[in-house]
Motif scaffolding. Structure first.
Motif, PDB file in Angstrom:
ATOM      1  N   GLY A 165       0.808  -1.208   0.000  1.00 29.25           N
ATOM      2  CA  GLY A 165       0.000   0.000   0.000  1.00 29.25           C
ATOM      3  C   GLY A 165       0.842   1.258   0.000  1.00 29.25           C
ATOM      4  O   GLY A 165       0.528   2.239  -0.692  1.00 29.25           O
ATOM      5  N   LEU A 166       1.933   1.254   0.759  1.00 29.51           N
ATOM      6  CA  LEU A 166       2.810   2.417   0.841  1.00 29.51           C
ATOM      7  C   LEU A 166       3.404   2.746  -0.515  1.00 29.51           C
ATOM      8  O   LEU A 166       3.516   3.917  -0.898  1.00 29.51           O
ATOM      9  CB  LEU A 166       3.921   2.148   1.857  1.00 29.51           C
ATOM     10  CG  LEU A 166       4.736   3.350   2.344  1.00 29.51           C
ATOM     11  CD1 LEU A 166       3.838   4.336   3.073  1.00 29.51           C
ATOM     12  CD2 LEU A 166       5.850   2.876   3.274  1.00 29.51           C
ATOM     13  N   ALA A 167       3.791   1.706  -1.247  1.00 32.35           N
ATOM     14  CA  ALA A 167       4.346   1.920  -2.584  1.00 32.35           C
ATOM     15  C   ALA A 167       3.301   2.526  -3.513  1.00 32.35           C
ATOM     16  O   ALA A 167       3.595   3.432  -4.293  1.00 32.35           O
ATOM     17  CB  ALA A 167       4.858   0.599  -3.155  1.00 32.35           C
ATOM     18  N   HIS A 168       2.064   2.045  -3.423  1.00 29.59           N
ATOM     19  CA  HIS A 168       0.992   2.587  -4.249  1.00 29.59           C
ATOM     20  C   HIS A 168       0.733   4.055  -3.892  1.00 29.59           C
ATOM     21  O   HIS A 168       0.632   4.910  -4.769  1.00 29.59           O
ATOM     22  CB  HIS A 168      -0.296   1.790  -4.044  1.00 29.59           C
ATOM     23  CG  HIS A 168      -0.266   0.433  -4.658  1.00 29.59           C
ATOM     24  ND1 HIS A 168       0.040   0.217  -5.975  1.00 29.59           N
ATOM     25  CD2 HIS A 168      -0.522  -0.795  -4.136  1.00 29.59           C
ATOM     26  CE1 HIS A 168      -0.023  -1.064  -6.243  1.00 29.59           C
ATOM     27  NE2 HIS A 168      -0.360  -1.702  -5.139  1.00 29.59           N
ATOM     28  N   GLY A 169       0.617   4.322  -2.600  1.00 27.75           N
ATOM     29  CA  GLY A 169       0.301   5.671  -2.162  1.00 27.75           C
ATOM     30  C   GLY A 169       1.398   6.659  -2.490  1.00 27.75           C
ATOM     31  O   GLY A 169       1.120   7.829  -2.805  1.00 27.75           O
ATOM     32  N   GLY A 170       2.644   6.219  -2.432  1.00 26.74           N
ATOM     33  CA  GLY A 170       3.765   7.109  -2.700  1.00 26.74           C
ATOM     34  C   GLY A 170       3.851   7.572  -4.138  1.00 26.74           C
ATOM     35  O   GLY A 170       4.451   8.610  -4.429  1.00 26.74           O
ATOM     36  N   GLU A 171       3.271   6.819  -5.066  1.00 22.94           N
ATOM     37  CA  GLU A 171       3.355   7.178  -6.481  1.00 22.94           C
ATOM     38  C   GLU A 171       2.109   7.905  -6.969  1.00 22.94           C
ATOM     39  O   GLU A 171       2.036   8.300  -8.124  1.00 22.94           O
ATOM     40  CB  GLU A 171       3.566   5.920  -7.324  1.00 22.94           C
ATOM     41  CG  GLU A 171       2.396   4.966  -7.339  1.00 22.94           C
ATOM     42  CD  GLU A 171       2.707   3.668  -8.074  1.00 22.94           C
ATOM     43  OE1 GLU A 171       1.755   2.890  -8.306  1.00 22.94           O
ATOM     44  OE2 GLU A 171       3.877   3.439  -8.402  1.00 22.94           O
TER      45      GLU A 171
END
Length: 230
Positions: A165-171
């Motif tokens: 989720g963090l990777a998705h949110g960061g982009e």
């Protein structure tokens, strides 16, 4: 089979196979829904978790999938808010390895009591002897070991779900469509979990459980390949 392995390996080297390369559109619900299907790393983990859940008790399966969806959404919102983690991509690839190991060898080979505590096949017999001790752990009642095992499993799932989720949110760009995008990712992921569970049940029903092991082996190999290729 050798040709399939070679092709899968070549695909794994491509940046386009990663769900977190920044190459995919990130606007609105529809793009979010497509995202889990277009990124190989995300797709393999989501479908793999569903396959793994199909061999567990209904309670553990629901808990595992629910925890993943909840913490993935939380991680995406944190990423959207600007929170970052330097090794998020490494953690995602490690999740590929763990899913691959779990499906290839089964949880029994990792922690023997976990599968026995949560297996559909063994659950009725164990319930009749819920207070008995195990020769490997004579000092610990089975019910206690089941609780500890479940906590370890769900905590691990929560940790890796938050990294996805963090990777998705960061982009994602900070825009009004960002929350719809998160909802789309969660919905797409839920579809993959459900699909994996159904496919796993069908595979076991027709005595084709070895296909799940093949999937796990391929997932682990791709995770290893990506981990050292990045």
């Amino acid at each position: 089979m050798k040709k399939i392995i070679v092709v899968a390996g070549l695909i794994a080297f491509s940046q386009a196979t990663s769900a977190h390369t920044g190459l995919l559109p990130t606007e609105g619900f529809s793009h979010g829904f497509q995202h889990p299907f277009l990124g190989l790393d995300h797709f393999l983990v989501m479908l793999g978790l569903g396959l793994w859940a199909s061999g567990q008790s209904r309670r553990l399966a629901k808990q595992a999938i629910g925890v993943f969806l909840l913490f993935m959404a939380t991680g995406a919102l944190l990423g959207l808010a600007g929170f970052g983690f330097a090794y998020v991509e490494t953690a995602i690839l490690i999740s590929l390895l763990l899913v691959g190991v779990a499906l290839s060898f089964g949880t029994t080979s990792i922690v023997p009591t976990l599968q026995r505590g949560n297996s559909v096949r063994n659950a009725p017999a164990l319930r009749r002897d819920a207070g008995a001790s195990d020769p490997a752990f004579p000092f610990m009642p089975q019910r206690v070991r089941w609780s500890v095992g479940t906590i370890i499993i769900l905590t691990s799932i929560a940790a890796f779900a938050s990294m996805h989720g963090l990777a998705h949110g960061g982009e994602m760009p900070v825009a009004a469509s960002a929350y719809a995008y998160v909802a789309g990712i969660v919905s797409g992921t839920a579809v993959l979990h459900f699909s994996g569970s159904v496919l796993g049940l069908i595979a076991r029903r027709v005595n084709a459980a070895n296909l799940i092991r093949v999937y796990g082996t391929m997932t682990g190999l791709i995770g290893t390949w990506l981990l050292f290729a990045v």
